[in-house]
Write an enzyme that holds these catalytic residues in place. Structure first.
Site, PDB file in Angstrom:
ATOM      1  N   HIS A 153      15.567   2.386 -20.515  1.00 20.75           N
ATOM      2  CA  HIS A 153      16.351   1.665 -19.487  1.00 20.75           C
ATOM      3  C   HIS A 153      16.110   2.250 -18.088  1.00 20.75           C
ATOM      4  CE1 HIS A 153      18.759   0.144 -22.961  1.00 20.75           C
ATOM      5  NE2 HIS A 153      18.588   1.385 -23.380  1.00 20.75           N
ATOM      6  N   SER A 274       0.529   2.526   7.112  1.00 21.92           N
ATOM      7  CA  SER A 274       1.184   1.381   7.722  1.00 21.92           C
ATOM      8  C   SER A 274       0.769   1.306   9.186  1.00 21.92           C
ATOM      9  CB  SER A 274       2.705   1.544   7.618  1.00 21.92           C
ATOM     10  OG  SER A 274       3.348   0.769   8.614  1.00 21.92           O
ATOM     11  N   LYS A 280       4.027   6.458   6.473  1.00 21.81           N
ATOM     12  CA  LYS A 280       3.842   5.769   5.198  1.00 21.81           C
ATOM     13  C   LYS A 280       2.534   6.117   4.496  1.00 21.81           C
ATOM     14  CE  LYS A 280       5.944   2.123   4.226  1.00 21.81           C
ATOM     15  NZ  LYS A 280       6.883   1.818   3.142  1.00 21.81           N
ATOM     16  N   GLU A 287      -0.261  -1.477  -6.672  1.00 18.50           N
ATOM     17  CA  GLU A 287       0.489  -2.738  -6.544  1.00 18.50           C
ATOM     18  C   GLU A 287      -0.402  -3.937  -6.868  1.00 18.50           C
ATOM     19  OE1 GLU A 287       3.404  -2.455  -2.948  1.00 18.50           O
ATOM     20  OE2 GLU A 287       1.737  -1.097  -2.587  1.00 18.50           O
TER      21      GLU A 287
END
Ligand code: ARG
Length: 455
Positions: A153, A274, A280, A287
């Site tokens: 979970h 970024s 970043k 992804e």
């Protein structure tokens, strides 16, 4: 190619919807291999003369060189790869080119070419899966004893090792590889010689062409030979499942990379910055791998919908089999290679993982197991006592291993200090020596087994 029956040219729109050379040029190598095997068989069975066969083989060799050299003239007016090759052959060797299509149709030709393309793609994919497994194995071996939280979970459940976690993916990708191997074995029958749909009146030798093209045998039903695309569907299904596994691992990389987890670092090689936020470091490759499953499943769905309800045998609908299949394998192969690169690149932050491994009362099960083992409590009772211990630790704001002995003894007077031996994450993982468990020696045994299997 069918000028005899026609007096007019096709409408421009007819051409636009019909033309496939823009994508089926990717079947060129398979098309030429099929034609060369077919011509050799026509010679051996006495269907064409040795002069014609020699001219055909010479012309096909020239075409192969043109394609490899990037000089082959792919032309829309010849519709697809099969007719482009034949038209070029005629330019190169004259009328003998017209004998190549004896006892053959574009229907069995495209079935053959596409099957061989998918077979090659399965073989490449199997190699890439193996490379990814090797990268996972190498990383798992380095970190076979690095403790981290295991989750259910996405809540801390029990400590595991990073090596064990990575090896879970080695198992998944192993099943993926075996699915591709199964699909390959089933598709490895040659449809060449089914001709348009009913077989051929010429004395062709389908076993000869099957063998020449690396197939186990010819297909046994000519109608099925030209109508079947389930070799592609099965491979796409295997690909979609494999992409699902990639997506899960990619998601874990994304999570582990967050400052909140901070379990791993990826180098600049597999991250991006970024344009506005200087701090970043984004896991874009992970992804994108996470997202590619959409293409794989989309392709499987697309081809399934194309095939459903098609009457036997060939229908032009089936020309729509190629683009989704090409796209799916392109995406899958790129994803597998990118994932292998990321796995090799990533470095676990062992201190962060170890700290998290002990958090969240992750050794509560170990405490309960100790009560069962040492005090002979039924597990349900031990579970209850442990729950009370967790509650007390929570109230005091400490972990289980820092709970005073007096607090534990208040729950059961027979508890001794030896209980603390099982409450560290290291002790917890070391104790789980059951076959396939997370104990480092078990993990190393599985790494050894896999290394031998992949060698
Ligand atoms: N370009 C076609 C395809 O990809 C080749 C087979 C065409 N056969 C036919 N009877 N029109 O399916």
């Amino acid at each position: 190619m069918w000028g005899g029956r026609f007096s007019d040219k096709p409408a421009e729109l007819m051409q636009a919807i019909n033309v496939s050379i823009g994508f089926d040029k990717r079947l060129a190598a398979q098309d030429l291999a099929g034609s060369r095997a077919h011509a050799a068989m026509l010679l051996k069975t006495g269907v064409i003369t040795s002069e014609d066969e020699a001219a055909i083989q010479g012309g096909l060799a020239t075409i192969l060189a043109e394609i490899e050299g990037g000089t082959f003239p792919f032309r829309d007016e010849y519709e697809d790869i099969h007719m482009n090759v034949e038209a070029r052959l005629r330019e190169l060797i004259g009328p003998a080119a017209g004998r190549l299509h004896t006892a053959r149709s574009r229907n069995d030709q495209v079935a053959l070419d596409f099957r061989m393309w998918v077979r090659d793609a399965c073989d490449r994919t199997a190699g890439q899966i193996k490379a990814l497994q090797s990268a996972l194995l190498a990383k798992a071996e380095q970190h076979a004893d690095a403790v981290m939280p295991g989750f259910t979970h996405l809540q801390p459940a029990q400590p595991v090792t990073f090596g064990h976690h990575l090896m879970a993916y080695v198992e998944m990708f192993g099943r993926d590889a075996s699915r591709f191997a199964d699909a390959r074995a089933r598709m490895n029958e040659s449809p060449l010689g089914a001709a348009a749909l009913a077989g051929s009146p010429f004395p062709i030798d389908r076993h000869m062409t099957a063998e020449a093209l690396g197939f186990a045998r010819p297909t046994a039903n000519s109608l099925d030979s030209v109508a079947d695309r389930d070799f592609a569907l099965e491979s796409l299904a295997a690909g979609a499942i494999c992409a699902t596994h990639l997506s899960r691992l990619a998601e874990e990389i994304v999570i582990w990379m967050t400052p909140q987890f901070g379990f791993i670092k990826l180098s600049d090689a597999f991250t991006t910055g970024s344009s506005i936020m200087p701090q970043k470091k984004n896991p874009d490759a992970a992804e994108l791998v996470r997202a590619k499953v959409g293409r794989l499943l989309g392709s499987f769905t697309q081809l399934t919908v194309v095939m459903k309800g098609l009457p036997l045998t060939y229908s032009k609908d089936m020309q729509e089999d190629k683009v989704p299949t090409f796209e799916a394998f392109d995406a899958l192969e790129l994803s597998l290679r990118a994932m292998a690169g990321m796995v090799a690149d990533l470095e676990p932050v062992r201190e962060k993982m170890a700290a998290a491994a002990g958090a969240g009362y992750s050794t509560a099960t170990d405490l309960a197991d100790w009560l069962v083992r040492e005090l002979n409590l039924p597990f349900r009772d031990a579970h209850h006592v442990t729950g009370a211990a967790v509650k007390q630790a929570e109230a005091l704001g400490v972990g289980l291993s820092d709970l005073p002995l007096s607090d534990l003894q208040a729950l059961d007077g027979r508890i001794t200090a030896s209980i603390y031996d099982v409450l560290t994450p290291e002790a917890s993982v070391a104790s789980r020596r059951s076959y396939g468990g997370t104990a480092p020696d078990q993990v190393r045994a599985q790494i050894k087994r896999w290394k031998e299997a992949l060698a």
